[in-house]
Design a protein around this motif. Structure first.
Motif, short mmCIF file in Angstrom:
data_model
loop_
_atom_site.label_atom_id
_atom_site.label_comp_id
_atom_site.label_asym_id
_atom_site.label_seq_id
_atom_site.Cartn_x
_atom_site.Cartn_y
_atom_site.Cartn_z
N UNK B 316 -40.28 -7.69 47.53
CA UNK B 316 -41.50 -7.04 48.03
C UNK B 316 -41.72 -7.68 49.40
N UNK B 317 -42.88 -8.23 49.68
CA UNK B 317 -43.14 -8.77 51.02
C UNK B 317 -42.17 -9.87 51.43
N UNK B 318 -42.05 -10.87 50.60
CA UNK B 318 -41.20 -12.01 50.94
C UNK B 318 -39.76 -11.67 50.59
N UNK B 319 -38.90 -11.74 51.57
CA UNK B 319 -37.49 -11.38 51.35
C UNK B 319 -36.71 -12.63 50.98
N UNK B 320 -36.13 -12.61 49.80
CA UNK B 320 -35.27 -13.72 49.37
C UNK B 320 -34.08 -13.81 50.34
N UNK B 321 -33.56 -15.01 50.50
CA UNK B 321 -32.46 -15.21 51.45
C UNK B 321 -31.14 -14.72 50.85
N UNK B 322 -30.80 -13.50 51.20
CA UNK B 322 -29.57 -12.89 50.66
C UNK B 322 -28.31 -13.59 51.16
N UNK B 323 -28.47 -14.49 52.11
CA UNK B 323 -27.30 -15.27 52.55
C UNK B 323 -26.86 -16.31 51.52
N UNK B 324 -27.71 -16.59 50.56
CA UNK B 324 -27.32 -17.63 49.60
C UNK B 324 -26.05 -17.20 48.87
N UNK B 325 -25.25 -18.19 48.52
CA UNK B 325 -23.88 -17.85 48.09
C UNK B 325 -23.81 -17.09 46.78
N UNK B 326 -24.82 -17.18 45.93
CA UNK B 326 -24.76 -16.50 44.63
C UNK B 326 -25.20 -15.04 44.70
N UNK B 327 -25.66 -14.61 45.87
CA UNK B 327 -26.04 -13.20 46.03
C UNK B 327 -24.80 -12.42 46.46
N UNK B 328 -24.46 -11.39 45.69
CA UNK B 328 -23.24 -10.65 46.03
C UNK B 328 -23.49 -9.50 47.01
N UNK B 329 -24.71 -8.98 47.01
CA UNK B 329 -25.02 -7.85 47.88
C UNK B 329 -26.52 -7.84 48.11
N UNK B 330 -26.92 -7.13 49.13
CA UNK B 330 -28.34 -7.04 49.48
C UNK B 330 -28.96 -5.85 48.74
N UNK B 331 -30.10 -6.08 48.13
CA UNK B 331 -30.82 -5.02 47.40
C UNK B 331 -32.21 -4.94 48.01
N UNK B 332 -32.30 -4.26 49.13
CA UNK B 332 -33.48 -4.38 49.99
C UNK B 332 -34.48 -3.26 49.77
#
Lengths: 534, 534
Positions: B316-332
């Protein structure tokens, strides 16, 4: 500041006091001020041994005390047996210090100096404020209006003087430039070769000893940073760049030399209040350094700069992760991010830091496409950045002027418009932050009170008074001004607007009489809408 | 799959073999298949003790071996003394397994099963491919065309069946939905209350024991995920959401319970090849969980899912850091990022991962502004995403249909256009990646060979044949088709185009005869330009 400059400046200081100071200090001290203004540069000049390689073998730092405040800046070797420790006092009053070194002459020097109030033009270093903006250390707002003069410090005196004069007469308060020269066959300005010093010792024909800095080179840089400081311009100093292409090898010195260089730069320049650290220009073009190397270099800067000057890095293709904790603000090169509205709010939300678009193409006429946009386009991009709650950096690259390389004189049409925008931004009760950024593409200000709406390339004939209803209730009254961002005019609309809910839309208000404002039907128009008392 | 479903499906299996299998296995085994196709679900059903709280007190996992490949999935308690271990075999041939537990009955069960080749519709799990795209485990391309049906699993059977039927007849191959029901006074569909089970044991009137899962609730979810699997739809399963608002407390269970829940979900669902983990929907609205908590939950998913299914989180407002290594793709969720061209390439460059715009407002007519965009606008946003090398997710929220909540039937006009676009995207020699993304705002394809240019809301009358010269030399010939993305037509231009350098521009080529292509003068037009043999 270099010693000779320093001495010249101190002619009004009583000679006796200097002698006294030298006398009471330890035997190694050659020079130190007895008074420095807050956020000024205190410099302790020490005589030591030049046996061996002092750049490598001599450890030196001092501890500075004032009440419960302590700083431990490192010193640096300045050639000819002279060592220096520079310090930026952050509080008024008496500071005492003591030096520590593995060289006997440099060890255990003690002394004190008095920190006087900052002068009226001295607001301290710039830091992040309100998450997306900046301010000086004393709380004075700082809105970065940067320009780009990569190689200005390597020019002859007349060009450097012209650059300073130009900066004084233009809106720019931050200059991006390279600490280390890019490789060129020669540095020509008016037919004169003027790069006479290099950052490292030349052991043969451009065969550099990376373990030995060349103090003469850095004395010039000292002076350039001081001159910017004197006219209120922040020095956004680029530590590494790819423009050497391995020819001199300054961009492929290896991490041990890179780290020693960073440490030298911290010791030498962190005491200048106007320093910003730009780890690199176009970092990913430096093939020798990957993001893990940048992490290491960032951490070294963070650790060795006692004052926490601003830190960022400027990208080429590969964008460094500005989310990392040691990055204070985003220094982005992404032209398309300022060609359409609404992108800077997304960048703010991604990084939660100030966004500075530090390269958005340059006003100019050169063949390279990055250096041939029109003044209109550059100003348009500045506005897209600002209306998104971000900042942009200017550059000019006409064949005739080549400001971005040499500095000198500006001939473009954008600076006047940038100044106009800067004045508008300063003339406000509120900062420009996005309003309703998930739905509005081109609106900044403060919900309920103050709105900037920028129409960019849309050449509208009129605009119906409709605003997001966030923080707004029926009856709120507004005045409107039409801003021609290119023509540099602000024309008030002779009407008071009063809002009521917009029927069928739970998110908007309209003017109660459905007022429609006539617009000039041309590009680059903005509105300033301000709440007025009932 | 639940045991009864499983038994029904196995009617063609020789009963003797089952008996034999039970006989040769250890005493605790109630059921296990002897054959499972590759990437299917092998399920080992064990009888254990239900003394105490088996959800808390029983540790259970199995090790599965095939040659040098080993997996160690955890088991889960399914009520009534029944424990299950689910496993997705990734290689054909004989797998052996052994169970480990702190319960005597569950410890040391050994057995084997044979993994047969995957069926023709079974391509394994979806993974990231070519950095910004996806493919199935067997290398078959997967282009996500998602839709949103948050509460479809909590509906009655007729609605669920209708949802499956709708999905079969539409372009969508990924469904985002909630694992845990949002709080509502009641779940109504056609007047029938149909949320009869809850994820946790109710110790009183909606007074939940978070240490005890309710297996009946999850058996329904098993079945729903299986049904999606059977029709080739990926289950983008949302583990946490804020729509409870603390009423049932499912969104504020505390980290110990959150982690146990995550672990239960991994044990129960990781063996389904069509699972994607969406850590949350609108994560920052869950006030109880900050980004460090999400880090912990992500790491738990990463550790406990043996197969590495895709992992992301929806903001929602605060965007989690999708650069973190355990994130496989951005779900924006950022509507403005698909309202203007050129933003998805920036997101790709920031995150260096696939970009999925997982909420771009919905086609519909409800009062909420997120649920009332036109079909044209939704399709426009899909194209903006795709032309930037990203993907988008559909949703429909007409008062009449409420697809995004219940599923059921679609009544909108966008799905047909999305299918048209999906077919175009599939009918290609190359993936849609940005071409010259720092300068071109609306161009995807493969430089030199294949270009999609999308004009969006620009209603052009004509277009002069000019392309970036990247990978192009004089003499290259092209054919052009005019695509009406709304009208769903592809009209070839009856002409061959041949390029020569564009004078005065070192970055472009033009048609040698300065050809200008007539366009329909309406919105939403695209061009497909393909290299042809000389």
């Amino acid at each position: 500041m270099p010693l000779n400059t320093y001495l010249k400046k101190q002619t009004n200081m009583k000679f006796l006091k200097i002698l006294l100071l030298i006398f009471i200090s330890s035997y190694g001290v050659l020079m130190a001020q007895e008074e420095v203004e807050k956020w000024g540069v205190f410099e302790l000049v020490l005589e030591g041994s030049d046996v061996g390689n002092p750049f490598l073998e001599t450890d030196l730092h001092a501890v500075f005390f004032h009440k419960d405040t302590t700083f431990s800046p490192e010193g640096f070797y300045d050639g000819n047996g002279v060592f220096k420790i520079r310090f930026m006092p952050t509080r008024e009053g008496t500071w005492t210090y003591k030096t520590f070194s593995n060289q006997e002459e440099l060890e255990g020097n003690e002394g004190e100096f008095f920190c006087t109030p900052a002068g009226s033009e001295n607001h301290g270093r710039v830091k992040v404020a309100e998450q997306y903006h900046f301010e000086y250390e004393d709380g004075t707002e700082f809105m970065p209006f940067g320009t780009t003069i990569y190689e200005w410090t390597f020019q002859n005196e007349s060009t450097k003087a012209a650059t300073i004069e130009t900066l004084k007469n233009n809106p720019f308060n931050k200059a991006r430039f390279l600490a280390i020269p890019p490789h060129k066959e020669k540095y020509i300005d008016g037919g004169e070769l003027h790069l006479k010093d290099y950052p490292f010792e030349d052991t043969g024909k451009e065969d550099w000893d990376f373990t030995r800095f060349n103090p003469e080179f850095f004395k010039n840089l000292d002076e350039c940073i001081t001159r910017l400081n004197e006219i209120g311009v922040e020095a956004d100093l680029v530590l590494f760049h790819p423009y050497d292409k391995g020819k001199w090898g300054f961009d492929m010195m290896g991490m041990e030399n890179n780290l020693r260089y960073v440490r030298y730069m911290m010791a030498r320049y962190a005491a200048y209040k106007n320093i910003w650290w730009s780890l690199a220009n176009e970092n990913s073009f430096i093939k020798d350094l990957d993001d893990e190397d940048w992490d290491i270099l960032f951490k070294e800067v963070q650790e060795k700069d006692p004052y926490g000057h601003l830190r960022s890095i400027h990208n080429a293709g590969r964008i460094y992760d500005y989310n990392r904790p040691w990055v204070t603000h985003v220094s982005l090169q992404y032209y398309n991010a300022v060609r359409v509205p609404g992108v800077s709010p997304l960048l703010r939300d991604i990084y939660r830091k100030p966004i500075v678009h530090d390269e958005i193409n340059y006003e100019g006429d050169i063949e390279k496409r990055w250096g041939r946009i029109s003044a209109e386009e550059l100003v348009f991009r500045f506005w897209n950045a600002a209306i998104g709650g971000a900042y942009a950096t200017h550059g000019e690259s006409y064949e005739e002027s080549d400001w971005i390389s040499h500095g000198g004189t500006l001939i473009g049409e954008s600076p006047a418009r940038i100044e106009f925008m800067k004045n508008l931004m300063a003339d406000k009760p509120w900062k420009w932050n996005p309003i309703d950024q998930y739905y509005e593409l081109n609106m900044a200000g403060k919900a309920g009170l103050y709105y900037l709406i920028y129409f960019g390339e849309e050449a509208l004939e009129d605009w119906a008074f409709v605003l997001p209803n966030k923080e707004l209730k029926s009856g709120a009254k507004f005045k409107v001004e039409i801003i021609d961002t290119w023509g540099m005019t602000v024309v008030p609309v002779d009407q008071v607007f009063e809002v009521v809910p917009l029927e069928g839309d739970g998110y908007k208000v309209r003017d109660k009489d459905n007022a429609v404002i006539s617009l000039p039907g041309q590009k680059y128009i903005a509105l300033r809408i301000q709440r007025i008392k009932d």
